[in-house]
Design a protein around this motif. Structure first.
Motif, PDB file in Angstrom:
ATOM      1  N   LEU A  99       5.764   9.652   0.458  1.00  0.00           N
ATOM      2  CA  LEU A  99       4.731  10.434  -0.230  1.00  0.00           C
ATOM      3  C   LEU A  99       5.252  11.824  -0.568  1.00  0.00           C
ATOM      4  CD1 LEU A  99       1.424   9.603   1.677  1.00  0.00           C
ATOM      5  CD2 LEU A  99       2.502   8.427  -0.219  1.00  0.00           C
ATOM      6  N   LYS A 109      -0.268   7.437  -6.235  1.00  0.00           N
ATOM      7  CA  LYS A 109      -1.476   8.273  -6.264  1.00  0.00           C
ATOM      8  C   LYS A 109      -1.131   9.705  -5.897  1.00  0.00           C
ATOM      9  CE  LYS A 109      -5.724   5.974  -6.221  1.00  0.00           C
ATOM     10  NZ  LYS A 109      -6.346   4.867  -5.483  1.00  0.00           N
ATOM     11  N   THR A 110      -0.321   9.845  -4.825  1.00  0.00           N
ATOM     12  CA  THR A 110       0.020  11.178  -4.354  1.00  0.00           C
ATOM     13  C   THR A 110       0.712  11.976  -5.446  1.00  0.00           C
ATOM     14  OG1 THR A 110       0.362  10.217  -2.231  1.00  0.00           O
ATOM     15  CG2 THR A 110       1.172  12.427  -2.500  1.00  0.00           C
ATOM     16  N   LYS A 159       1.735   2.051  -3.529  1.00  0.00           N
ATOM     17  CA  LYS A 159       0.525   2.448  -4.246  1.00  0.00           C
ATOM     18  C   LYS A 159       0.138   3.885  -3.893  1.00  0.00           C
ATOM     19  CE  LYS A 159      -3.058  -0.600  -5.853  1.00  0.00           C
ATOM     20  NZ  LYS A 159      -3.936  -1.708  -5.480  1.00  0.00           N
ATOM     21  N   PHE A 160       0.136   4.164  -2.608  1.00  0.00           N
ATOM     22  CA  PHE A 160      -0.223   5.518  -2.159  1.00  0.00           C
ATOM     23  C   PHE A 160       0.734   6.542  -2.747  1.00  0.00           C
ATOM     24  CE2 PHE A 160      -2.442   4.094   2.003  1.00  0.00           C
ATOM     25  CZ  PHE A 160      -3.545   3.738   1.261  1.00  0.00           C
ATOM     26  N   PRO A 199       0.819  -1.240   0.000  1.00  0.00           N
ATOM     27  CA  PRO A 199       0.000   0.000   0.000  1.00  0.00           C
ATOM     28  C   PRO A 199       0.838   1.269   0.000  1.00  0.00           C
ATOM     29  CG  PRO A 199      -0.254  -1.227   2.062  1.00  0.00           C
ATOM     30  CD  PRO A 199       0.482  -2.101   1.134  1.00  0.00           C
ATOM     31  N   SER A 216      -3.141   6.388   4.914  1.00  0.00           N
ATOM     32  CA  SER A 216      -1.916   5.613   4.998  1.00  0.00           C
ATOM     33  C   SER A 216      -1.500   5.409   6.454  1.00  0.00           C
ATOM     34  CB  SER A 216      -0.812   6.259   4.165  1.00  0.00           C
ATOM     35  OG  SER A 216      -0.099   7.177   4.912  1.00  0.00           O
ATOM     36  N   VAL A 276      -5.689  10.037   0.703  1.00  0.00           N
ATOM     37  CA  VAL A 276      -4.612   9.054   0.585  1.00  0.00           C
ATOM     38  C   VAL A 276      -3.673   9.145   1.779  1.00  0.00           C
ATOM     39  CG1 VAL A 276      -2.594   8.393  -0.736  1.00  0.00           C
ATOM     40  CG2 VAL A 276      -4.698   8.960  -1.916  1.00  0.00           C
ATOM     41  N   SER A 277      -3.279  10.386   2.122  1.00  0.00           N
ATOM     42  CA  SER A 277      -2.297  10.460   3.201  1.00  0.00           C
ATOM     43  C   SER A 277      -2.940  10.180   4.550  1.00  0.00           C
ATOM     44  CB  SER A 277      -1.559  11.806   3.186  1.00  0.00           C
ATOM     45  OG  SER A 277      -2.461  12.840   3.417  1.00  0.00           O
ATOM     46  N   THR A 305      -5.779  14.029  -2.213  1.00  0.00           N
ATOM     47  CA  THR A 305      -4.444  13.819  -1.645  1.00  0.00           C
ATOM     48  C   THR A 305      -4.562  13.549  -0.154  1.00  0.00           C
ATOM     49  OG1 THR A 305      -3.864  15.645  -3.084  1.00  0.00           O
ATOM     50  CG2 THR A 305      -2.118  14.760  -1.707  1.00  0.00           C
TER      51      THR A 305
END
Ligand SMILES: Nc1ncnc2c1ncn2[C@@H]1O[C@H](COP(=O)(O)OP(=O)(O)OP(=O)(O)O)[C@@H](O)[C@H]1O
Ligand SMILES: [Mg+2]
Length: 585
Positions: free
Chosen positions: A297, A179-180, A175-176, A172, A242, A238-239, A235
């Motif tokens: 990130l 995305k970020t 993946k994150f 993950p 995480s 996502v953060s 954003t």
């Protein structure tokens, strides 16, 4: 990967700082691991065996360890922060320098906001990534290694269990990170649009107010900021996700450790001290691992910003100096356009334009708005290159001389006077900052600007506001004329230099211009034909073609377009005069 390598090149001059910082990080990691290690003797010798010598030794060791840890921590933070800030400063300078070197076509086709956001926002994001995140990542990476070592040393079975689970956790995180990066790119694009919009509506606020478009502006602005909001929200999601995910994995790990470790201690295969030392190492591991994911990130964001910054650095200026260019000698004979054709984009603007302006004389260019008059001057200054044909100064093609030596020979007063938010003195001396005050005052006097400048609160030291907003149009123009006088270039371009003036000040400025034209080669662009009467040669431009040429008398005799324009304009004057006299009666 390429971006990494390219960024790495910027670190080269600071390699000593980086090595220092990494040494501090290593020290930090060793000391931290030692602290985790100290848990075992602390518990086994002090608490369980009740050894008095150790009771004194261990607290002393702890204090020394923390002191060392603090020093190492400061060292690595400071050194890496230094490198980050330095790199970003270098990069910002490089981008600014590069933007300055780019051609007019690039500047006119790119939004100001976008460029601003590259220089301030993107470089800023990169700064945080470089100075902060890289430091944290490196530091935590070393910490993870050190603490992992302790964990394996104390109990390799339990440690292996943990390291089987870790790769699962990293999926993950990766993946994150992706995305970020994506969201960050979008967010920066939006930010660029917002900046452009801001610059336009703030500097054009007069127009906004006069047309009562505040509401319209507000709506457009809200729309843009709300789009930015929704991107940022993504954003954020996502953060924000995480961290709890990491915690959850942490919880599962914790439960397994308590179960397995408790079992071993109860069965006697492990001492209590070993268990807690292991737990201390793993607990101390938690923070760096979490930080690694968080900083990852940020680094992704920074890389996205770096890509955008490098994009700008990779644009090649269109106007280039060929190798072997010479310094253009001061103009003696003529400026010649030979069959010059040019287009900005798709539609031809100049078609086979040829003319020869004798040095020391005045060449007037007239023609309807959009005919291509300003374009002629843009080409002469080499803001753009001709598509075919050539421009020759004393027979030398301007492509064969250095751009600097070409532009140094040309002074211009344009349709739009561009002044800077600086003192009047510096605005007049712009381009020749080292001239004496007397010289500037002399120039201002010739430009009929001295009087109004003296009546200002701080005289020549008055700061005139962004784009010179604190001056009237005519005052701005006279400053621009003084600036051209100070430059003392052999070629002078006057592009509608009297457009912002009333009849009275026009006379003054006209005299100022006459002072300025003395002994120079002038290209004079004017709508008011009264000003071009004395030109040595007049060319009439229509749709990018020269349709008439000659002196005033020639063209009047020729009875073409010029003559018709003269008739219209003088008729206008008479009619206007009649109107004013009749309204007075
Ligand atoms: N940066 C540019 N990019 C694309 N097209 C341009 C650009 N500058 C000018 N043009 C186009 O080129 C043509 C000639 O423009 P130019 O500025 O030379 O006209 P001009 O004769 O000086 O007009 P005016 O009297 O209004 O100042 C116009 O049709 C204009 O739309
Ligand atoms: Mg023009």
């Amino acid at each position: 990967m390429k971006v990494y390598l390219r960024l790495l090149r910027y670190t080269k001059p600071y390699i000593r700082h980086i090595v220092g910082s990494v040494l501090c990080m290593l020290a930090l990691s060793v000391i931290s691991s030692a602290i985790a290690f100290l848990v075992k003797p602390a518990i086994d010798d002090v608490f369980i065996k009740k050894d008095f010598r150790m009771l004194v030794a261990i607290p002393v060791l702890i204090i020394i360890a923390y002191l060392g840890k603090g020093m190492a921590d400061f060292g690595q933070s400071y050194l890496m922060g230094f490198v980050g800030n330095r790199i970003v400063t270098d990069l910002r300078e490089a981008v600014y320098r590069h933007i300055q070197s780019l051609s007019m076509s690039f500047i006119t086709n790119t939004s100001t906001g976008l460029l601003m956001s590259r220089i301030s926002n993107d470089v800023g994001i990169l700064q945080r990534a470089v100075s902060d995140s890289v430091k944290k990542v490196l530091r935590n990476f070393f910490l993870v290694i050190g603490l992992t070592f302790v964990a394996f040393y104390q109990n390799w079975q339990m440690a292996s269990l943990i390291f089987l689970v870790l790769p699962l956790v990293s999926i993950p995180i990766v993946k994150f990170g992706r995305k970020t990066k994506k969201y960050s790119r979008r967010s920066q694009e939006r930010m660029g649009r917002i900046s452009t919009f801001l610059i336009e509506t703030i500097s054009g606020n007069q127009t906004v107010k006069a047309f009562c478009m505040e509401e319209y502006g507000n709506r457009r602005f809200f729309k843009e900021t709300n789009r930015l909001f929704s991107i940022n929200l993504n954003t954020l999601k996502v953060s924000a996700l995480s961290s709890p995910m990491m915690e959850f994995f942490g919880g599962i790990l914790g439960a397994s450790i308590v179960y397995y470790g408790g079992h071993s201690v109860i069965q006697g295969t492990m001492t209590t001290g070993e268990f807690f030392s292991f737990v201390a190492a793993v607990a101390m591991l938690y923070r760096p691992i979490k930080a690694l994911s968080r900083e990852n990130l940020k680094i992704q964001k920074g890389l996205a910003a770096a890509v955008r910054v490098f994009e700008i650095l990779d644009i090649e200026p269109e106007i280039k100096e060929m190798p072997g260019t010479i310094k253009l000698p001061r103009l003696k004979q003529s400026i010649e356009f030979k069959e010059v054709s040019f287009q900005y984009e798709d539609t031809p603007v100049l078609k086979n334009v040829s003319f020869l302006a004798e040095a020391g004389g005045i060449l007037a260019v007239i023609g309807k708005s959009g005919a291509g008059k300003t374009t002629i001057t843009n080409l002469l200054l080499r803001f753009y290159d001709v598509d075919s044909g050539g421009i020759f100064l004393d027979g030398i093609n301007i492509k064969d001389v250095t751009i600097k030596s070409l532009r140094e020979q040309i002074a211009f007063v344009t349709q739009e006077t561009i002044l800077f938010n600086d003192t009047i003195r510096n605005n007049i001396a712009y381009g020749s900052l080292d001239v004496s005050d007397e010289y500037i005052i002399q120039a201002a006097k010739s430009a009929y600007a001295h009087e109004f400048i003296q009546s200002m609160p701080q005289g020549y030291e008055t700061v005139i506001g962004e784009k010179g907003v604190r001056l009237s149009g005519g005052q701005r123009q006279r400053i621009a004329i003084a600036r051209a006088i100070v430059k003392n270039a052999p070629i002078l371009i006057l592009d509608e230099a009297t457009s912002a003036l009333d009849t009275h000040s026009e006379k003054e400025v006209q005299r100022a211009l006459e002072n300025l034209m003395k002994g120079r080669t002038t290209i004079l662009i004017a709508h008011r034909l009264s000003t071009v009467r004395n030109a040595n040669q007049i060319i009439v431009l229509s749709d990018g073609e020269v349709i008439e040429r000659g002196t005033h008398d020639d063209l009047v005799k020729h009875r073409g377009i010029y003559n018709r324009l003269i008739e219209i304009q003088s008729g206008y004057h008479k009619k206007n005069l009649n109107n004013t006299t009749s309204s007075h009666q």
